[in-house]
Design an enzyme around this catalytic site. Structure first.
Site, PDB file in Angstrom:
ATOM      1  N   ASP A 229       3.502 -11.620   1.443  1.00 30.06           N
ATOM      2  CA  ASP A 229       2.164 -11.330   1.319  1.00 30.06           C
ATOM      3  C   ASP A 229       1.511  -9.880   1.053  1.00 30.06           C
ATOM      4  O   ASP A 229       0.651  -9.630   1.426  1.00 30.06           O
ATOM      5  CB  ASP A 229       1.338 -11.587   2.757  1.00 30.06           C
ATOM      6  N   LYS A 279     -14.320  14.249  14.388  1.00 28.62           N
ATOM      7  CA  LYS A 279     -13.875  13.268  13.888  1.00 28.62           C
ATOM      8  C   LYS A 279     -12.543  13.533  12.781  1.00 28.62           C
ATOM      9  O   LYS A 279     -12.516  13.682  11.874  1.00 28.62           O
ATOM     10  CB  LYS A 279     -15.009  12.939  12.715  1.00 28.62           C
ATOM     11  N   ASP A 334      -1.640  -5.240   1.843  1.00 31.67           N
ATOM     12  CA  ASP A 334      -1.057  -6.321   2.798  1.00 31.67           C
ATOM     13  C   ASP A 334      -1.894  -7.325   3.097  1.00 31.67           C
ATOM     14  O   ASP A 334      -3.059  -7.171   3.524  1.00 31.67           O
ATOM     15  CB  ASP A 334      -0.706  -5.892   4.087  1.00 31.67           C
TER      16      ASP A 334
END
Length: 342
Positions: A229, A279, A334
């Site tokens: 995958d 952040k 993926d």
């Protein structure tokens, strides 16, 4: 380089050679270029059929030295330049031969566009792990194994096989379990794709590595293993070459993953605030799901026993085997969300 050392070395002449000798060389070696070097083996220039024709039109004769006709400052590449970049460079400049030189400008190879565009046939096996349940993609996988789901209109397993074939791989083993008969019905023995396909059939889920314990007979050469995958532009052949050069037991393709904390991070010591970062971005290397294994690495597996990749790697580490990372920057996906199938 696909061209053998014996071939390109035949195309080397000294700059004191004549146009006649260059013509004879071009006829004999048949790679349409002469590499002109000095006494130290440093590349001084190149000579092609066109260079000779232009020289004769200007009045030079067959006894004129190559130093009078050669193309100086010829375009060259280093040995570590990737295949894709070499092809782009040659195509963009409309040249069909390009010398490979080291840091001292000594000739160490030669790329021919016709040769480099033709994949070198690899005897190495590729094992594709295609037995998963695909639970992340329910309900799409209720009646279709995940590797047969289409990405951009084509089953992802077919995309992997076709890309590997373009890089010279022709021998495949598909490890199957969930709805495996559908994969066998679709691909058969691989004849329709011009490759050879065999199957490892798991009676029950053996984990992300356990199916490798069913490989029999063992391959004679290092082999590729990839999840069924994972869609990527990685060059499997370059990964394989890297593995061999590094004399590794197992190589794992890894990719940089970035995650940004959505909040400001406060650093404290006790109740005292020591710092603040707005952040922050965290970078780490993740397993890209593509590997190269030496055959002996499978000795740590027990046939029909469940085993995941982390456990397999842990067993190899215990035996002090050489395990290395191969960083990739190519596009990689993926497939795990419905949006990935568009």
């Amino acid at each position: 380089m696909n061209l053998s050392e014996q071939q390109w070395r035949q195309a080397i002449l000294s700059k004191d050679s004549t146009i006649r000798e260059a013509i004879e060389n071009l006829d004999r070696v048949s790679i349409k270029i002469v590499l002109v070097v000095n006494k130290l083996g440093v590349l001084e220039g190149t000579v092609s059929d066109g260079d000779i024709r232009r020289a004769l039109l200007k009045g030079l004769d067959l006894h004129s030295p190559l130093s009078d006709v050669m193309h100086r400052n010829a375009l060259v590449v280093s040995p570590d330049m990737t295949r894709e970049l070499v092809i782009q460079l040659m195509t963009r400049n409309q040249i069909y031969q390009i010398p490979v030189v080291d840091e001292k400008h000594h000739v160490i190879g030669l790329h021919l566009l016709d040769e480099i565009n033709t994949p070198f046939i690899r005897p190495n096996l590729m094992v594709i792990m295609a037995g998963g349940m695909g639970t992340r993609l329910l309900p799409y996988t209720e009646n279709c194994p995940k590797p047969l789901l289409k990405v951009a209109g084509k089953p992802m397993l077919e995309i992997i096989i076709e890309r590997a074939k373009l890089q010279g791989f022709n021998n495949f083993i598909l490890a199957i379990h969930y709805l495996g008969y559908m994969i066998e019905d679709y691909f058969g023995n691989g004849e329709n794709l011009g490759v050879k396909i065999d199957y490892l059939r798991e009676d029950f889920p053996l984990g992300t590595a356990g199916a490798l314990g069913l490989v029999n007979p063992l391959p004679k050469n290092p082999f590729i293993v990839t999840n069924g995958d994972v869609i990527t532009d990685i060059r499997y052949d370059e990964l394989l070459d890297f593995h061999k050069i590094q004399s590794a037991t197992v190589s794992m393709a890894v990719r940089t993953y970035e995650w940004q904390n959505p909040f400001g991070v406060v650093q404290t010591k006790g109740i005292e605030i020591k710092g603040f970062e707005e952040k922050p971005v965290v970078r780490s290397l993740i397993n890209a799901g593509i590997y190269v294994f030496n055959p002996e690495a499978l000795s740590v597996l027990v046939p029909h026993e469940h085993c995941d990749m982390p456990l397999l790697f842990e067993r190899l580490k215990t035996k002090n085997e050489r395990i290395i990372a191969y960083p990739i920057h190519e596009p990689w996906m993926d497939v795990g969300r419905p949006d990935d199938l568009s």
